[in-house]
Design an enzyme around this catalytic site. Structure first.
Site, PDB file in Angstrom:
ATOM      1  N   CYS A   1      -0.558   4.297   2.261  1.00 24.23           N
ATOM      2  CA  CYS A   1      -0.577   4.235   3.729  1.00 24.23           C
ATOM      3  C   CYS A   1      -0.153   2.829   4.134  1.00 24.23           C
ATOM      4  O   CYS A   1       1.008   2.480   3.923  1.00 24.23           O
ATOM      5  CB  CYS A   1      -1.934   4.631   4.292  1.00 24.23           C
ATOM      6  SG  CYS A   1      -3.360   3.906   3.443  1.00 24.23           S
ATOM      7  N   SER A   2      -1.055   2.039   4.706  1.00 18.70           N
ATOM      8  CA  SER A   2      -0.645   0.692   5.091  1.00 18.70           C
ATOM      9  C   SER A   2      -1.823  -0.273   5.063  1.00 18.70           C
ATOM     10  O   SER A   2      -1.957  -1.125   5.919  1.00 18.70           O
ATOM     11  CB  SER A   2       0.001   0.703   6.473  1.00 18.70           C
ATOM     12  OG  SER A   2      -0.880   1.288   7.400  1.00 18.70           O
ATOM     13  N   CYS A   3      -2.722  -0.143   4.061  1.00 15.73           N
ATOM     14  CA  CYS A   3      -3.867  -1.050   3.922  1.00 15.73           C
ATOM     15  C   CYS A   3      -3.367  -2.491   3.906  1.00 15.73           C
ATOM     16  O   CYS A   3      -2.416  -2.808   3.185  1.00 15.73           O
ATOM     17  CB  CYS A   3      -4.620  -0.755   2.632  1.00 15.73           C
ATOM     18  SG  CYS A   3      -5.307   0.907   2.598  1.00 15.73           S
TER      19      CYS A   3
ATOM     20  N   CYS B   1       0.892  -1.165   0.000  1.00 17.64           N
ATOM     21  CA  CYS B   1       0.000   0.000   0.000  1.00 17.64           C
ATOM     22  C   CYS B   1       0.922   1.204   0.000  1.00 17.64           C
ATOM     23  O   CYS B   1       1.486   1.542   1.032  1.00 17.64           O
ATOM     24  CB  CYS B   1      -0.915  -0.004   1.223  1.00 17.64           C
ATOM     25  SG  CYS B   1      -1.864   1.531   1.366  1.00 17.64           S
TER      26      CYS B   1
END
Lengths: 95, 195
Positions: B102-104, B99
């Site tokens: 962000c950090s999905c 991702c």
């Protein structure tokens, strides 16, 4: 909600930079703005995150999986390789 | 590893929970259900789904059609979770998930993301030079295999359905599941038989 683009359709990601016009929340990565790809498949319809992020009423928009050739985007890529990215319909134009 | 919670942040959390309950936004029971499903989130869920897909073609088809349905079928609570998509590796194609924004991460089936998944170096490097990243981690990919870097930018969460390694004929679901690590489910590693 009828998708505008069928799988296999060549598409262009809009070369738009809302970040320069004020506060916004955009899920289209910078590295794909103005780049061309191909619709892999339709993923469904989801509330527009650009409105959701500001707690505004968010209309559903069609979301696509779009495939891009890797070296066209990154010159250090390998021609066999691809990027597969979720892009909302309002960010796509027919290529 | 995160720092241990401080007394004042715990007190603040208690005040927040009390206020949310008092105003009718959540109930104690909802909180307990959510906590139980968070505690249950682990890469063992993803590993179980993959092992079953290796053994059962019908399950595999169902899982490729809807990762969410497959997760629910092994007892994972997917209510309120983003839809889960499954990326099928083939002899000619391998997937890696990132991702960049962000950090999905598909927490329901993979647990908490590792620190490197959220790092700037992984997020910036894996889209430009995924083969170098894989090689550094000990998994060089053959030139004739297409690599697809899947940038998880919006409403879906993605996990990889890797290829079943040769030499596992006749193995049970539990034996197969033990081969499938968190990193394999993200796509930065390939399933490896114990030496």
């Amino acid at each position: 909600m009828t998708p505008r683009f069928a799988p296999g359709t060549p598409v262009l990601v809009k070369n738009d930079w809302p970040e320069e016009r004020g506060p916004c929340h955009i899920r289209t990565p910078h590295y794909l703005r103005g780049r061309s790809g191909r619709v892999e498949r339709v993923l469904g319809a989801f509330p527009n995150p650009e409105d959701l992020a500001f707690a505004r009423p968010a209309e559903k928009r069609v979301l696509y999986h779009v495939v891009f050739d890797q070296p066209a985007i990154f010159t250090d890529g390998v021609p066999t390789d691809h990027l597969l990215v979720e892009i909302f319909e309002h960010w796509l134009e027919a290529a | 590893m995160s720092a241990p919670a401080r007394t004042e942040s715990l007190a603040e959390l208690e005040r927040l929970v009390a206020a949310l309950i008092a105003r009718g936004h959540i109930t104690e029971a909802e909180l307990a259900t959510q906590q139980a499903s968070t505690d249950r989130a682990s890469p063992e869920n993803g590993a179980r789904m993959v092992a079953r897909a290796w053994l059962n073609p019908e399950w595999r088809a169902m899982m490729l059609n809807s990762g969410t349905k497959a997760a629910e079928a092994i007892g994972v609570n997917m209510v309120g979770a983003p839809p889960l998509g499954v990326l099928e590796d083939t002899p000619g194609r391998h997937h890696i998930v990132v991702c960049t924004l962000c950090s999905c991460y598909p927490r329901a089936v993979l647990g908490y993301p590792p620190h490197w998944y959220k790092s700037f170096s992984y997020r910036s490097r894996v889209v430009r030079e995924p083969r170098a990243v894989m090689a550094e981690w000990g998994h060089p990919l053959p030139d004739n295999v297409e690599l697809r870097v899947v940038d998880s930018t919006a409403d879906f969460r993605w996990m990889v359905l890797p290829m079943r390694p040769a030499g596992t004929e006749g193995w049970t679901e539990d034996q197969l599941a033990a081969l499938i690590t968190r990193d394999v489910l993200v796509g930065v590693a390939l399933p490896k038989l114990p030496a």
